[in-house]
Design an enzyme around this catalytic site. Structure first.
Site, short mmCIF file in Angstrom:
data_model
loop_
_atom_site.label_atom_id
_atom_site.label_comp_id
_atom_site.label_asym_id
_atom_site.label_seq_id
_atom_site.Cartn_x
_atom_site.Cartn_y
_atom_site.Cartn_z
N ALA A 51 4.71 5.97 -5.28
CA ALA A 51 4.31 6.92 -6.32
C ALA A 51 5.09 8.25 -6.32
O ALA A 51 5.69 8.62 -7.33
CB ALA A 51 2.80 7.14 -6.23
N ASP A 220 -1.84 5.33 -5.74
CA ASP A 220 -0.97 5.47 -6.92
C ASP A 220 -1.62 6.31 -8.01
O ASP A 220 -0.94 6.99 -8.77
CB ASP A 220 -0.57 4.11 -7.46
CG ASP A 220 0.50 3.50 -6.56
OD1 ASP A 220 0.15 2.85 -5.56
OD2 ASP A 220 1.70 3.74 -6.83
N LYS A 231 -1.74 -0.43 -4.02
CA LYS A 231 -1.12 -1.76 -3.93
C LYS A 231 -2.14 -2.88 -3.83
O LYS A 231 -3.14 -2.77 -3.11
CB LYS A 231 -0.18 -1.77 -2.72
CG LYS A 231 0.59 -3.02 -2.47
CD LYS A 231 1.34 -3.52 -3.70
CE LYS A 231 2.25 -2.48 -4.33
NZ LYS A 231 2.69 -2.84 -5.70
O1 MRU Z 1 4.76 -1.09 -6.15
P1 MRU Z 1 5.08 0.04 -5.22
O2 MRU Z 1 5.90 -0.37 -4.05
O3 MRU Z 1 5.66 1.22 -5.97
O4 MRU Z 1 3.65 0.48 -4.68
C1 MRU Z 1 3.54 1.53 -3.76
C2 MRU Z 1 2.16 1.76 -3.29
O5 MRU Z 1 1.23 1.11 -3.71
C3 MRU Z 1 1.94 2.90 -2.35
O6 MRU Z 1 0.85 2.63 -1.50
C4 MRU Z 1 1.62 4.16 -3.17
O7 MRU Z 1 2.64 4.38 -4.11
C5 MRU Z 1 1.46 5.34 -2.33
S1 MRU Z 1 3.06 5.91 -1.78
C6 MRU Z 1 2.88 7.26 -0.85
#
Ligand code: MRU
Length: 330
Positions: A51, A220, A231
């Site tokens: 994110a 996110d 996720k």
């Molecule tokens: O699909 P992605 O790899 O962008 O998903 C990332 C996540 O779900 C992380 O846990 C989230 O962005 C937090 S990052 C500090």
């Protein structure tokens, strides 16, 4: 600790370089991004992901639009359509909007965004470290690669290990995209933190044996009541932690809270190509023609959270009141 950043900006050439996260950990390949259109495509294709990292990249995407003479409104729209769930992308673009048509201003704002990510994550890591101990389990990737800073959940883990509080990390592989196996394992190895990879379905077995002292994940997009999208697999982990009485924390910058959502219902959930479930690095796993479903995120209800770790400290229930307070909302 060695910190691998997901990008760098070469101001002289006006090029934003991305470390291709699709190729990690086997290859470290840097990809040049010269236009906002290329940036939107890189975000969609997950050359850069996580994110806060998506937010910073989108900010510099708008700088590239100014440098290359792309129409700011079109550039903004392309970037907004790249990925739907992480609110950081939209926050960054909202901030950049004030500098449309002003190269200097947009450059300053993009750098400011990046510096804020670093400062907030340093604070998150220090606050988060205080609540972690023993053996910690994490999901997906929330370290420097996902943020451009120190990391959120993983920043807290690394700091807690540095302080001698955390001894070992269980790393969920995070099917189907394998952010845990590929990226978190890579970051923890570089940081020198003892860790072991598990498949996502092993978490319950470990919790039942008393081998998990806390779970910590990133976010996110969080609604005002504390429900949050993260996720895919986070929700199942939260239910398991609740069942086994294991403390469950979400770590995030307050910029990941979207006050437009009072609950998690309606947070846009990205659906990614079924091929990412059906194949592993191009090798087919299921019978030809077999369908697959791939929601990339799920929503975890606030009631499963022990605490919310932010740059302003650890928030405890009632979360809505605590979040409003932290955000300065009445
Ligand atoms: O699909 P992605 O790899 O962008 O998903 C990332 C996540 O779900 C992380 O846990 C989230 O962005 C937090 S990052 C500090």
């Amino acid at each position: 600790m060695e910190r691998v950043l997901p990008f760098r900006f070469e101001e002289k050439e006006g090029v934003f370089w991305l470390l291709d996260q699709r190729k990690l950990p086997l290859e470290e390949v840097w990809v040049p991004v010269r236009t906002a259109r290329e940036m939107a495509e890189a975000i969609r294709a997950m050359v850069v992901r996580g994110a806060p990292a998506i937010g910073v990249s989108a900010g510099f995407g708008m700088v590239l639009a100014h440098l290359r003479g792309e129409n700011p409104e079109e550039a903004d729209q392309l970037l907004r359509r790249s990925r739907p769930t992480a609110v950081n992308l939209f926050h960054a673009l909202d901030r950049m909007r004030a500098h449309w048509g002003d190269l200097e201003g947009s450059l300053e704002e993009a750098w400011a965004l990046w510096r804020e990510v670093e400062a907030t994550e340093k604070a998150i890591s220090l606050h988060g470290a205080k609540v972690l101990r023993g053996q910690v389990l994490t999901h997906c990737n929330t370290g420097p690669l996902a943020t451009g800073g120190y990391g959120t959940a993983l920043g807290a883990i690394v700091e807690a290990h540095r302080q001698g509080r955390v001894a070992h990390v269980w790393v969920d592989e995070t099917r189907p995209y394998l952010q845990g196996a590929r990226l978190t394992a890579y970051e923890l190895k570089k940081a020198g933190v003892p860790a072991t990879l598990i498949t996502d379905n092993m978490a319950g077995f470990l919790m039942a044996q008393g081998r998990v002292d806390a779970v910590i994940v990133g976010v996110d997009r969080m609604a005002l009541n504390g429900d949050f999208a993260n996720k895919i697999g986070t929700y199942a982990l939260a239910v398991l932690a609740h069942h086994h009485g294991v403390p469950f924390y979400a770590a995030l910058p307050l910029a990941s809270v979207d006050p437009k959502f009072s609950t998690g219902e309606g947070i846009p959930i990205e659906e990614r190509p079924p091929e990412e479930v059906l194949e592993l690095r191009g090798v087919r796993l299921a019978p030809p023609g077999f369908p697959a479903y791939h929601p990339a995120f799920d929503v975890t209800p606030y009631r499963f959270l022990t605490g919310i770790i932010t740059e302003k400290g650890v928030l405890y229930p009632p979360f809505e009141e605590a979040l409003r307070d932290a955000l300065g909302l009445t």
